[in-house]
Design a protein around this motif. Structure first.
Motif, PDB file in Angstrom:
ATOM      1  N   TYR A  90     -29.368 -35.403  23.637  1.00 54.30           N
ATOM      2  CA  TYR A  90     -30.764 -34.913  23.096  1.00 54.30           C
ATOM      3  C   TYR A  90     -31.338 -33.998  24.501  1.00 54.30           C
ATOM      4  O   TYR A  90     -31.484 -32.517  24.697  1.00 54.30           O
TER       5      TYR A  90
ATOM      6  N   ASP B 137     -29.652 -29.831  29.641  1.00 52.59           N
ATOM      7  CA  ASP B 137     -30.617 -29.567  30.577  1.00 52.59           C
ATOM      8  C   ASP B 137     -30.193 -29.360  31.972  1.00 52.59           C
ATOM      9  O   ASP B 137     -29.453 -29.543  32.685  1.00 52.59           O
TER      10      ASP B 137
ATOM     11  N   TRP C 109     -40.703 -30.796  32.436  1.00 54.58           N
ATOM     12  CA  TRP C 109     -40.301 -29.580  32.278  1.00 54.58           C
ATOM     13  C   TRP C 109     -41.352 -29.073  32.699  1.00 54.58           C
ATOM     14  O   TRP C 109     -42.494 -28.412  31.987  1.00 54.58           O
TER      15      TRP C 109
ATOM     16  N   PRO D 150     -40.127 -34.964  27.246  1.00 61.58           N
ATOM     17  CA  PRO D 150     -38.830 -34.861  26.422  1.00 61.58           C
ATOM     18  C   PRO D 150     -39.307 -36.222  25.335  1.00 61.58           C
ATOM     19  O   PRO D 150     -39.582 -37.196  25.881  1.00 61.58           O
ATOM     20  N   THR D 151     -38.676 -35.803  24.396  1.00 53.89           N
ATOM     21  CA  THR D 151     -38.624 -36.930  23.707  1.00 53.89           C
ATOM     22  C   THR D 151     -38.760 -38.402  23.296  1.00 53.89           C
ATOM     23  O   THR D 151     -39.243 -39.852  23.079  1.00 53.89           O
TER      24      THR D 151
ATOM     25  N   ILE E 116     -36.618 -32.811  15.798  1.00 54.80           N
ATOM     26  CA  ILE E 116     -37.012 -31.474  16.368  1.00 54.80           C
ATOM     27  C   ILE E 116     -36.215 -30.876  17.490  1.00 54.80           C
ATOM     28  O   ILE E 116     -35.860 -29.722  17.652  1.00 54.80           O
ATOM     29  N   HIS E 117     -34.600 -31.791  17.631  1.00 58.10           N
ATOM     30  CA  HIS E 117     -33.854 -31.541  18.426  1.00 58.10           C
ATOM     31  C   HIS E 117     -33.218 -30.858  17.238  1.00 58.10           C
ATOM     32  O   HIS E 117     -32.467 -29.651  17.783  1.00 58.10           O
TER      33      HIS E 117
ATOM     34  N   HIS F 213     -34.534 -27.273  16.318  1.00 56.40           N
ATOM     35  CA  HIS F 213     -34.597 -26.209  17.666  1.00 56.40           C
ATOM     36  C   HIS F 213     -35.988 -26.209  18.582  1.00 56.40           C
ATOM     37  O   HIS F 213     -37.031 -25.030  18.516  1.00 56.40           O
ATOM     38  N   HIS F 214     -36.486 -26.719  18.765  1.00 54.57           N
ATOM     39  CA  HIS F 214     -37.975 -27.503  18.812  1.00 54.57           C
ATOM     40  C   HIS F 214     -38.955 -27.241  18.583  1.00 54.57           C
ATOM     41  O   HIS F 214     -40.073 -26.813  19.003  1.00 54.57           O
ATOM     42  N   GLU F 215     -39.206 -27.536  17.398  1.00 54.95           N
ATOM     43  CA  GLU F 215     -39.863 -26.843  16.219  1.00 54.95           C
ATOM     44  C   GLU F 215     -40.743 -28.425  15.970  1.00 54.95           C
ATOM     45  O   GLU F 215     -39.628 -29.871  15.754  1.00 54.95           O
ATOM     46  N   GLN F 216     -41.824 -28.329  15.682  1.00 58.32           N
ATOM     47  CA  GLN F 216     -42.563 -29.606  15.693  1.00 58.32           C
ATOM     48  C   GLN F 216     -44.057 -29.186  14.926  1.00 58.32           C
ATOM     49  O   GLN F 216     -44.272 -30.781  14.499  1.00 58.32           O
TER      50      GLN F 216
END
Lengths: 697, 507
Positions: A116, A120, A167, A258-259, A363-364, A367-370
């Motif tokens: 995941y 980073d 982050w 982070p999730t 989400i991964h 592309h980080h759409e939640q």
């Protein structure tokens, strides 16, 4: 494995993650793959805790293993007596089960994160933080005294702070981390006060000694009332850490992390620490304290459930759901249903971690759409994620054959029995209501995410199933959400090994007068299969409650799921129309009851206003007085100075001037002629003689 | 009582070092730097030796040196240490070399003078902690102002003259009443003792016999002077100015050691000399302490200047110390002493860190930073550790002190109310608010100003300065027994001395 080895293994599970943290943080910069060390360490920790659990539950079921060593020793003090703080670990069944849950989920999250978090910038540091978190969490689980628990409690808060704000470039993330830390501190101050109450009464922090003293009738200030207060103060810590109302506001914001972190810390383990604390101190909670705890639990179950109904961020829905489920656990403990409260803690840890990891998978791939309004139809693209996600959802919704059904049903039966016994049905009503809402919002989430048509075709195009490193943890967690791990009977956990052999309601040590009425009489206490039951009336009530609870909860869960399908899958009912009809209610839920705004307008504004006022006061008034004194002194000096030059020195000068003048006048006498001087001398002599003779007379 | 001179070497070494420094030629800055560091390190070794010779089990003053000094007035040079002063001596000798080393880059003009004043300052500070004669103590107490005055006044910031004059006059004004009280007490004591003396140990016997009303005045005369130094609310306003204007080294020593003299004075002189009055005034001082805790924290919250924020946080932290002293229990006393050390370490570290970054950017405004975590990761980590230590995170030093103080004040018979503890505990929340908020604005977020991109991370020597402090921050946090054991019997003795006269006060 002997007791000694169990202790050694347990200490290993405690300190190995600390080593993992230290090594990874210090050498992470140098070696890109340092995270593998942390992963290896945590895997070993998992193996060790499995070994400990198997041996403890299998062979030493009824032994409690304690080991301690001195930490702070102040010797013999006047008034107080011995002041020695010991560090120690206590291993009972609850401990080893928690150890297993923490290390398992931590391990799964470690592996999951490898995939995941790929790419980073601070990859190694992330794993280091997971290490320090696991260390602190293990500390909470293992410690045998409340002070050490508090210390690890704060350390857990620190690792949570670091991971939420991982982050940190995003302001919202660093804000959320700070908020979590501060809100938790508010609860912790209460807990700290409770710890001090215990210490001044019992001169120890060790749980067992404290409980023993209470059962011997030694109470804070010799009154039930103060025992209640002490219990509630300790509970404040749980309100903070387990995000209970009214301190729940930090948890939804914590989703900025982070999730996988949300799965580990903010769903399964750290937030459960509050429940674990209440379970640990359960035996010393009076009836009044338990009642208030039940109220807090009920509110925390209800309010976030109503909020979760309308949220569109996949993680926010899960976050509010987490608060709500934690509220369930607290509620269960509050109504005296100890075993189910703890049982739900375990089952929830697995399926909620699964839900978060599942959402992370979504989400991964998106592309980080939640936003779930932009998802849809993902089941085609991500079959494993989908299937496991549905499994977790039916578990949390309380569908039979799942672990969630067993534990939630037990809680509901507990509230029902509480109603039967005390006539207070409100907890049961809230419990069932929340069960229905849970089923609804979970399936709303499932349908909007995985069913129907893709609402954002572009992102849908690129969506893909996650790699094995991410899906295997999901599969493991999904299998743990099936009933067989806990009992052979899929509808009733009562007779299963989990509840009949491993986890038992401990006997309360609270004086008779302060217990719940149904916990009162010793005579009625029966021992049934070595399991301490509160009283005959309670077990009878539970028995009566069981069937109605099952049917009612099944009906309501089914209703909730059905409604979700009617609205979102089959579109028989129009959600938008409904929303338009109940706009104020919808807004109230969508805006989270405006609680954040309320806090901002009151506490925050008050504190900031006061700070600004005091800063002004400090500069203008306090320092003003100092500077004013200086100014007055200077003015006074100047005045004195003036006085000095004008009056004092003036007088001197005046004298000088007058002398000068006199000199000028007298100079006139100096004519420079001898005759004149002689006349003057004679004249003077005559006067002198005259004076002398007169004086003589 | 043999004069081993072990304690005296503490004063002799830096004093002669400073005097010797005068003979260095003008342009030998490097030699001066090395020599100053060497002297301060030797002093540290002397104090370590003292520590090894020290018997922790005894509450007596040990390793005393006594020589008749002014025969007519029966004033002697009389020094020695007990557990509390031992610990503070170690703190002083530990911080001085680190501070001196930290100035190697930042102090560029008049290096010789600076080093000279720092060494003299060290003599003064150590003298205060080891003096067992009131007259001698008073001399060190006043003498120490002079080097500090020059350090702020010469090497300080823009408003250095204002700050240094304020510092000097404010603290001086307080001391005068103390001098009067010292003389009065010595005169009063000459009757029962048969001889005029300023020997502290003799006066300990006489102080408690002073009639209550006079004792109250005496107590206040001493306490005023100490309260200004602490500084106790509302006498604190010289502190932010002095801190902001002082060079980093000055701030570190000021926060690290100088403020501790106020609290040290309270527990060494006020309490044992005037026990009944101390108990009388304990509630008042505790209220001021608690007000200071909250007030300092709230004011710190809205500061825009990092140094000022740390300065106000000192007001808050020292409030804990004063509360611990006046709660008059052994735990709280122990907590107060360890909290003095903690504050020296964590605030010292914070001032050093603020100083490091100030040297690079020449601004201390929080708003001028933001997002530096990416640019200077090591610095950010160090600032985090120092902040957490200041917040009182368990596992680091701050927690131990706060914990013992709160515990002691909670069960204190003298205060006999929890209100103090409850309000003081709220300071713990505010501490988290202002420190984390500052940290967030400085370190987190996107990089706000382009010039920050060229920021350099901590140099090897800066790391070398901060690491020893961190070692102790963790050591005290994880295993405080090493330090608590040192101060145990001395704290206990003080509390016992005070409470033994309290039977008629507390009932």
């Amino acid at each position: 494995m002997s007791e000694y080895q169990i202790i050694v293994f347990s200490l290993f599970t405690l300190f190995a993650p600390l080593v993992g943290f230290l090594v990874t943080i210090f050498w992470g910069k140098k070696f890109k793959s340092m995270y593998l060390f942390e992963v290896a360490v945590i895997t070993l920790v998992l193996l060790a805790s499995i070994a400990v659990m198997v041996v403890k539950l299998g062979y030493l079921t009824d032994t409690k293993i304690v080991s301690e060593f001195a930490w702070i020793s102040l010797g013999n003090l006047p008034v107080l007596g011995e002041f020695n703080l010991t560090l120690g670990i206590m291993i009972d069944n609850i401990t080893v089960i928690m150890m297993f849950v923490v290390s398992l989920i931590s391990t799964l999250v470690h592996y999951y994160s490898i995939a995941y978090m790929k790419g980073d910038k601070r990859y190694n540091r992330y794993f280091a933080y997971l290490g320090i978190f696991t260390f602190s969490m293990m500390g909470i689980v293992l410690t045998h005294n409340i002070l050490m628990m508090y210390i690890f409690w704060e350390l857990v808060g620190l690792s949570s702070y670091l991971l939420i704000g991982f982050w940190y470039e995003k302001k919202s993330a660093s804000d959320a981390g700070k908020k979590a830390f501060i809100v938790n501190r508010i609860g912790d101050v209460g807990m700290f006060a409770g710890i001090m109450m215990l210490f001044i009464t019992y001169h120890t922090f060790t749980f067992d000694t404290i409980f023993e003293n209470i059962s011997n009738g030694i109470l804070p200030f010799n009154s039930d009332f103060w025992l209640t207060i002490t219990g509630l103060l300790l509970f404040c810590g749980a309100i903070g850490k387990s995000a209970q109302f009214p301190l729940h506001v930090w948890l939804p914001d914590a989703m900025e992390g982070p999730t996988p972190v949300s799965a580990l810390i903010h769903a399964a383990t750290m937030v459960a620490a509050g429940v674990y604390l209440v379970a640990r101190i359960f035996v010393m909670l009076t009836g009044d304290a338990l009642l208030i705890i039940a109220v807090v639990g009920a509110l925390s179950a209800l309010i976030p459930a109503t909020i979760a109904l309308t949220q569109n961020d996949i993680k926010k829905v899960l976050a509010y759901s987490t608060i709500s489920q934690l509220g369930y656990m607290i509620l269960a403990l509050g109504v005296g249903s100890f075993v189910y409260g703890f049982f739900h803690l375990i089952t929830h840890a697995f399926f909620k971690a699964g839900l978060f990891l599942g959402s992370g998978s979504v989400i991964h791939s998106m592309h980080h759409e939640q936003d779930i309004q932009k998802m849809g139809a993902l089941r085609k693209k991500m079959p494993i994620t989908y299937v496991t996600f549905v499994l977790f959802s039916i578990a949390i919704a309380g569908v039979p054959l799942t672990s969630g059904f067993l534990s939630k049903d037990g809680i509901l039966a507990g509230t029902y029995a509480f109603g039967l016994l005390t006539g207070q049905w409100i907890f049961a009503i809230v419990g069932f209501l929340v069960a229905m809402m849970t089923a609804f919002y979970m399936f709303r989430l499932v349908i909007l995410t995985f069913h129907g048509e893709p609402r954002d075709p572009h992102k849908f195009e690129h969506a893909h199933e996650s790699p094995l490193l991410m899906t295997i943890p999901l599969i493991i967690l999904a299998s743990l959400s099936v009933f067989v791990f806990y009992t052979a009977n899929p509808v009733d956990a009562e007779g299963g090994w989990f509840l009949s052999k491993w986890v038992k309601t401990p006997e309360t040590v609270v004086p008779q007068s302060a217990r719940y009425s149904f916990m009162v009489s010793d005579a009625e206490t029966i021992t049934h299969q070595e399991k301490v039951v509160h009283s005959i009336s309670y077990s009878e009530a539970l028995h009566h409650a069981h069937m109605p609870a099952i049917f009612l909860s099944l009906f309501l869960a089914g209703l909730g799921i059905l409604t979700a399908f009617l609205f979102y899958q089959w579109k028989k009912l129009n959600a938008d129309k409904l929303v338009a009809n109940i706009k104020p209610l919808y807004n109230f839920s969508y805006n989270k009851w405006y609680i954040d705004e309320l806090y901002e307008a009151t506490f925050l504004a008050f504190t900031m206003g006061l700070s600004n006022l005091l800063a002004w006061f400090d500069q203008k008034i306090v320092d003003g007085i100092v500077n004013g004194t200086a100014t007055v002194t200077r003015f006074f000096s100047r005045f004195i100075g003036g006085f000095d030059t004008i009056v004092v020195d003036g007088l001197v000068n005046l004298f000088a001037y007058m002398s000068g003048m006199l000199g000028l006048i007298l100079r006139k006498l100096q004519l420079g002629k001898v005759q004149a001087y002689i006349v003057l001398v004679i004249f003077s002599l005559v006067i002198l003689v005259f004076l002398f003779t007169n004086l003589q007379l | 009582m043999d004069n081993t001179l072990l304690t005296s070497y503490l004063l002799i070494v830096p004093l002669f070092g400073a005097l010797f420094l005068i003979f260095f030629p003008k342009k030998s800055d490097t030699a001066v730097k090395y020599f100053g560091l060497l002297i301060s390190l030797v002093t540290f070794l002397v104090s370590l030796n003292l520590y090894l010779e020290f018997d922790q089990t005894s509450s007596e003053f040990q390793l005393v040196d006594k020589f008749m000094w002014i025969e007519n007035l029966n004033i002697s040079y009389f020094v020695g240490v007990d557990g509390i002063s031992m610990l503070l001596v170690l703190l002083t000798t530990f911080l001085t070399p680190l501070t001196l080393f930290s100035t190697w880059g930042s102090i560029k003009h008049k290096v010789k003078e600076f080093t000279f004043f720092m060494l003299i300052l060290e003599v003064g500070m150590l003298g205060v902690f080891v003096s067992l004669d009131l007259f001698l103590f008073y001399i060190f107490w006043e003498a120490m102002l002079i080097p500090m005055y020059f350090i702020i006044g010469i090497w300080g910031g823009k408003r250095r003259i204002y700050a240094s004059v304020k510092f000097f006059i404010y603290t001086m004004a307080g001391s005068l009443l103390m001098l009067v009280a010292i003389i009065w007490l010595a005169v009063y004591a000459s009757e029962p003792l048969g001889v005029f003396t300023t020997n502290l140990l003799e006066l300990y016997k006489v102080g408690p016999t002073v009639p209550q009303t006079i004792q109250n005045y005496m107590f206040l005369a001493f306490a005023l002077s100490f309260a200004i130094k602490v500084p106790l609310f509302p006498l604190h306003t010289w502190l932010p100015d002095a801190h902001v204007e002082a060079p980093t080294a000055g701030s570190v020593i000021l926060a690290g050691v100088l403020l501790k003299m106020g609290t040290y004075g309270l527990l060494r002189f006020c309490l044992p000399l005037f026990p009944q009055a101390s108990i009388n005034f304990a509630p008042l001082f505790s209220i001021l302490a608690v007000v200071g805790i909250i007030y300092g924290a709230l004011v710190a919250m809205v500061q825009t200047d990092m140094k000022k924020l740390v300065a106000y946080s000192s007001v808050s932290h020292l409030g804990f110390v004063v509360l611990g002293i006046f709660a008059l229990t052994t735990e709280s006393m122990q907590g107060a002493v360890i909290q003095m050390v903690n504050h020296g370490l964590s605030t010292g570290a914070l001032f050093l860190l603020v100083g490091f970054i100030y040297e690079r950017t020449h601004t201390r405004e929080i708003a001028d930073y933001g997002g530096i975590a990416k640019i200077v990761p090591v610095y950010s980590a160090a600032l985090l550790i120092a902040s957490l230590s200041s917040i009182g995170l368990p596992g680091l030093n701050g927690f131990v002190g706060e914990f013992l103080i709160l515990l002691g004040s909670f069960k204190s018979q003298v205060l006999n109310s929890w209100v103090y503890t409850i309000f003081a505990a709220s300071g713990v929340i505010f501490a988290a608010v202002y420190m984390l908020w500052m940290y967030q604005r400085v370190v987190f977020g996107e990089v706000k100003h382009d010039r920050l991109h060229s920021l350099k991370d901590m140099t090897a020597s800066e790391i070398a300065i901060i690491i020893p402090i961190f070692i102790f921050i963790v050591w005290i946090g994880v295993y405080p027994s090493t330090f608590l054991g040192l101060t145990e019997s001395a704290s206990e003795a003080i509390v016992k001395q005070v409470l033994s006269f309290s039977t008629n006060v507390i009932k």
